[in-house]
Design a protein around this motif. Structure first.
Motif, PDB file in Angstrom:
ATOM      1  N   THR A 268       3.589   2.697   4.895  1.00  0.00           N
ATOM      2  CA  THR A 268       4.090   3.467   3.761  1.00  0.00           C
ATOM      3  C   THR A 268       5.554   3.131   3.584  1.00  0.00           C
ATOM      4  N   VAL A 269       5.916   2.636   2.401  1.00  0.00           N
ATOM      5  CA  VAL A 269       7.298   2.258   2.141  1.00  0.00           C
ATOM      6  C   VAL A 269       7.770   2.917   0.857  1.00  0.00           C
ATOM      7  N   VAL A 270       9.084   3.030   0.723  1.00  0.00           N
ATOM      8  CA  VAL A 270       9.676   3.539  -0.508  1.00  0.00           C
ATOM      9  C   VAL A 270      10.286   2.358  -1.250  1.00  0.00           C
ATOM     10  N   LEU A 271       9.799   2.099  -2.449  1.00  0.00           N
ATOM     11  CA  LEU A 271      10.266   0.977  -3.254  1.00  0.00           C
ATOM     12  C   LEU A 271      10.961   1.493  -4.501  1.00  0.00           C
ATOM     13  N   GLN A 272      11.930   0.736  -4.963  1.00  0.00           N
ATOM     14  CA  GLN A 272      12.631   1.079  -6.198  1.00  0.00           C
ATOM     15  C   GLN A 272      11.881   0.438  -7.359  1.00  0.00           C
ATOM     16  N   ARG A 273      11.377   1.272  -8.262  1.00  0.00           N
ATOM     17  CA  ARG A 273      10.610   0.763  -9.398  1.00  0.00           C
ATOM     18  C   ARG A 273      11.140   1.404 -10.673  1.00  0.00           C
ATOM     19  N   ASN A 274      11.695   0.597 -11.554  1.00  0.00           N
ATOM     20  CA  ASN A 274      12.254   1.100 -12.810  1.00  0.00           C
ATOM     21  C   ASN A 274      13.269   2.208 -12.558  1.00  0.00           C
ATOM     22  N   ASP A 275      14.184   1.937 -11.626  1.00  0.00           N
ATOM     23  CA  ASP A 275      15.259   2.878 -11.284  1.00  0.00           C
ATOM     24  C   ASP A 275      14.745   4.197 -10.730  1.00  0.00           C
ATOM     25  N   GLN A 276      13.541   4.189 -10.198  1.00  0.00           N
ATOM     26  CA  GLN A 276      12.973   5.405  -9.615  1.00  0.00           C
ATOM     27  C   GLN A 276      12.337   5.064  -8.277  1.00  0.00           C
ATOM     28  N   ALA A 277      12.583   5.896  -7.274  1.00  0.00           N
ATOM     29  CA  ALA A 277      11.994   5.656  -5.960  1.00  0.00           C
ATOM     30  C   ALA A 277      10.524   6.043  -5.990  1.00  0.00           C
ATOM     31  N   ARG A 278       9.664   5.146  -5.516  1.00  0.00           N
ATOM     32  CA  ARG A 278       8.229   5.396  -5.474  1.00  0.00           C
ATOM     33  C   ARG A 278       7.708   5.177  -4.064  1.00  0.00           C
ATOM     34  N   LEU A 279       6.735   5.973  -3.679  1.00  0.00           N
ATOM     35  CA  LEU A 279       6.118   5.864  -2.359  1.00  0.00           C
ATOM     36  C   LEU A 279       4.878   4.978  -2.484  1.00  0.00           C
ATOM     37  N   ILE A 280       4.912   3.835  -1.814  1.00  0.00           N
ATOM     38  CA  ILE A 280       3.835   2.849  -1.935  1.00  0.00           C
ATOM     39  C   ILE A 280       3.091   2.732  -0.602  1.00  0.00           C
ATOM     40  N   PHE A 281       1.776   2.879  -0.676  1.00  0.00           N
ATOM     41  CA  PHE A 281       0.930   2.725   0.514  1.00  0.00           C
ATOM     42  C   PHE A 281       0.383   1.301   0.524  1.00  0.00           C
ATOM     43  N   ILE A 282       0.671   0.572   1.608  1.00  0.00           N
ATOM     44  CA  ILE A 282       0.247  -0.823   1.729  1.00  0.00           C
ATOM     45  C   ILE A 282      -0.739  -0.943   2.894  1.00  0.00           C
ATOM     46  N   SER A 283      -1.870  -1.521   2.636  1.00  0.00           N
ATOM     47  CA  SER A 283      -2.822  -1.825   3.706  1.00  0.00           C
ATOM     48  C   SER A 283      -3.131  -3.312   3.650  1.00  0.00           C
ATOM     49  N   ALA A 284      -3.448  -3.878   4.786  1.00  0.00           N
ATOM     50  CA  ALA A 284      -3.718  -5.317   4.845  1.00  0.00           C
ATOM     51  C   ALA A 284      -4.830  -5.609   5.839  1.00  0.00           C
ATOM     52  N   ARG A 285      -5.474  -6.729   5.609  1.00  0.00           N
ATOM     53  CA  ARG A 285      -6.532  -7.163   6.528  1.00  0.00           C
ATOM     54  C   ARG A 285      -6.510  -8.680   6.625  1.00  0.00           C
ATOM     55  N   VAL A 286      -6.704  -9.175   7.817  1.00  0.00           N
ATOM     56  CA  VAL A 286      -6.817 -10.613   8.043  1.00  0.00           C
ATOM     57  C   VAL A 286      -8.251 -11.037   7.725  1.00  0.00           C
ATOM     58  N   ILE A 287      -8.376 -12.002   6.844  1.00  0.00           N
ATOM     59  CA  ILE A 287      -9.703 -12.513   6.508  1.00  0.00           C
ATOM     60  C   ILE A 287      -9.699 -14.030   6.640  1.00  0.00           C
ATOM     61  N   SER A 288     -10.879 -14.602   6.736  1.00  0.00           N
ATOM     62  CA  SER A 288     -11.014 -16.053   6.854  1.00  0.00           C
ATOM     63  C   SER A 288     -11.424 -16.617   5.504  1.00  0.00           C
ATOM     64  N   LEU A 289     -10.608 -17.517   4.959  1.00  0.00           N
ATOM     65  CA  LEU A 289     -10.891 -18.181   3.694  1.00  0.00           C
ATOM     66  C   LEU A 289     -10.715 -19.687   3.885  1.00  0.00           C
ATOM     67  N   ASP A 290     -11.719 -20.441   3.481  1.00  0.00           N
ATOM     68  CA  ASP A 290     -11.645 -21.906   3.589  1.00  0.00           C
ATOM     69  C   ASP A 290     -11.288 -22.341   5.014  1.00  0.00           C
TER      70      ASP A 290
END
Length: 462
Positions: A79-101
């Motif tokens: 969970t990070v706080v990002l500046q978006r259009n001069d406004q602080a927004r709380l962004i939830f980021i999830s990630a997964r390792v996958i196999s491609l090619d």
């Protein structure tokens, strides 16, 4: 295989980014570009794409991700706080390792949860880090705390006296630390005095020092805090608690830059900056004649107001991460974070004790935690019941009839003021009967939850 991504991911409102293991961007959809302020797609690396605050300092996602990527576990939540259009927004980021090619890739999903706090899940190792302004120990991204950072920098560049106002536990002492550390006096002492902790006589001796034999117990000369702070800074906490007599003496110190030790006659020159703090409304005290107007304006040359924690809720995940890291270091535990339900409750709780109460709540969780995640039941009871009480089903019993049960009424009596007298043993019995549910216990006793909470604090049940 990446060629199939645009057809599906391009239609999603959730941001989607695909990278290699070095975080070089292979694909990004329109929603992710918007969330990351990257419409022009000028950056081809995710770790340089995510920008924080008005300073546009890059968030080193690679450093945050190393544990997850290195283990190839594919598990990552942030969970990070990002500046978006001069406004602080709380962004939830999830990630997964996958196999491609026949190669490993990372797929990131980014969701704006500023208005949907029930989506929160925080991993302490990877939570967004608070902005550390010029070596201060303060944490936060909320616009209110960013304003405090700005005022600290202004105050540090001057020699003016500073008055820090705000509720208990909001971090006023940290502001004083930061001002001193960033000022030209940082190589000299920072002396701290809690004005509410001492009686008038002891506070006078503490501040001004005394001469041997000036009063009973003065066995030798003592150097006061004002002298010790010479060429440095003195922090007077709880300044609203000092007596009228001390107020007069303090005013003289500010005006004349001299002191006299208790029992002494020699004037001693002092050069120190005064930073005062209070959780009281000094203007209201002035109206009541409890605080001198001339002293107030001498102290309030430059004012900084500390916001309550419930006014900067986007900083709660950052603070939780900070305290988890601190208690991991001090206890030797390896707590990774808090559960989704626990974070939701903490984001909703009003935090009357502010950051200090949040710190205590995380420490309470460390005492009870059994795994590597602080769960809902690991939080203090007042937090759980405060947030759950609105969702509890209506009681199927009458508080009046509950009070008439033999186990309770046999030990309850009225005080001389007519109030219900509840002993420690009786309160423990009623809590046990209600399985330590504070809402039901308060109903059983016919008192408010606030009154029950005070009783439990008094008897050290919390």
């Amino acid at each position: 295989m990446l060629t199939s991504f645009p057809n599906l991911a391009g239609l999603l409102q959730t941001g989607v980014v695909v990278t290699n293991m070095d975080l070089d961007v292979l694909y990004i959809n329109a929603s992710a570009k918007t969330l990351l302020n990257n419409e022009s797609m000028h950056a081809n690396s995710l770790k340089h794409m995510v920008m924080l605050s008005s300073d546009h300092k890059p968030l080193a996602l690679y450093d945050c991700l190393q544990d997850s990527i290195g283990s190839q576990s594919g598990d990552f939540h942030k969970t990070v706080v990002l500046q978006r259009n001069d406004q602080a927004r709380l962004i939830f980021i999830s990630a997964r390792v996958i196999s491609l090619d026949n190669d490993s890739h990372l797929v990131f999903c980014l969701t704006d949860v500023t208005d949907e706090k029930d989506c929160l899940l925080v991993d302490s190792k990877t939570s967004g880090k608070g902005i550390s302004r010029n070596h201060t120990r303060m944490i936060g991204h909320d616009e209110r705390i960013m304003e405090v950072f700005r005022l600290i920098e202004y105050a540090a560049d001057s020699q003016a006296n500073v008055l820090i106002q705000g509720g208990s536990g909001t971090g006023k002492e940290l502001v004083a630390d930061a001002i001193h550390e960033l000022s030209e006096r940082n190589g000299k002492p920072l002396i701290k005095v809690n004005c509410s902790a001492l009686s008038e006589t002891l506070l006078e001796s503490e501040l001004f020092g005394h001469i041997k034999g000036s009063f009973t117990g003065a066995y030798k000369d003592k150097t006061g805090k004002f002298e010790l702070a010479h060429e440095g800074t003195i922090f007077l906490d709880e300044i609203g608690e000092i007596s009228p007599a001390i107020q007069v003496k303090l005013l003289r110190v500010i005006q004349e830059k001299t002191i006299e030790r208790v029992g002494g006659t020699r004037s001693i020159k002092v050069d120190m900056r005064i930073i005062a703090a209070t959780n009281k409304d000094l203007r209201e005290l002035m109206k009541k004649g409890l605080f001198r107007e001339d002293l107030f304006y001498r102290l309030n040359v430059f004012s900084i107001h500390m916001p309550a924690l419930n006014q900067r809720i986007l900083d709660i995940p950052l603070l939780v991460d900070h305290f988890i890291s601190r208690f991991n270091a001090s206890t030797g535990k390896m707590v990774k974070g808090v559960s989704r339900k626990a974070m939701l409750l903490m984001m909703q709780y009003p935090w009357p004790g502010n950051i200090r109460e949040l710190q205590n709540a995380i420490e309470h969780g460390f005492v009870l935690v059994k795994g590597n995640t602080i769960e809902l039941n690991d939080l203090p009871p007042e937090i759980r019941t405060s947030n759950l009480q609105t969702h509890l089903p209506p009681p199927t019993y009458s508080p009046k009839s509950q009070l008439q049960s033999p186990t309770v009424t046999g030990n309850l009596s009225k005080s001389k003021t007519g109030r219900l007298a509840i002993s420690k043993n009786v309160l423990r019995d009623v809590l046990d009967e209600n399985r330590w549910n504070q809402t039901q216990t308060a109903l059983s006793l016919g008192i408010s939850r606030v009154a029950l909470w005070r009783k439990m604090k008094k008897f050290e049940f919390l």
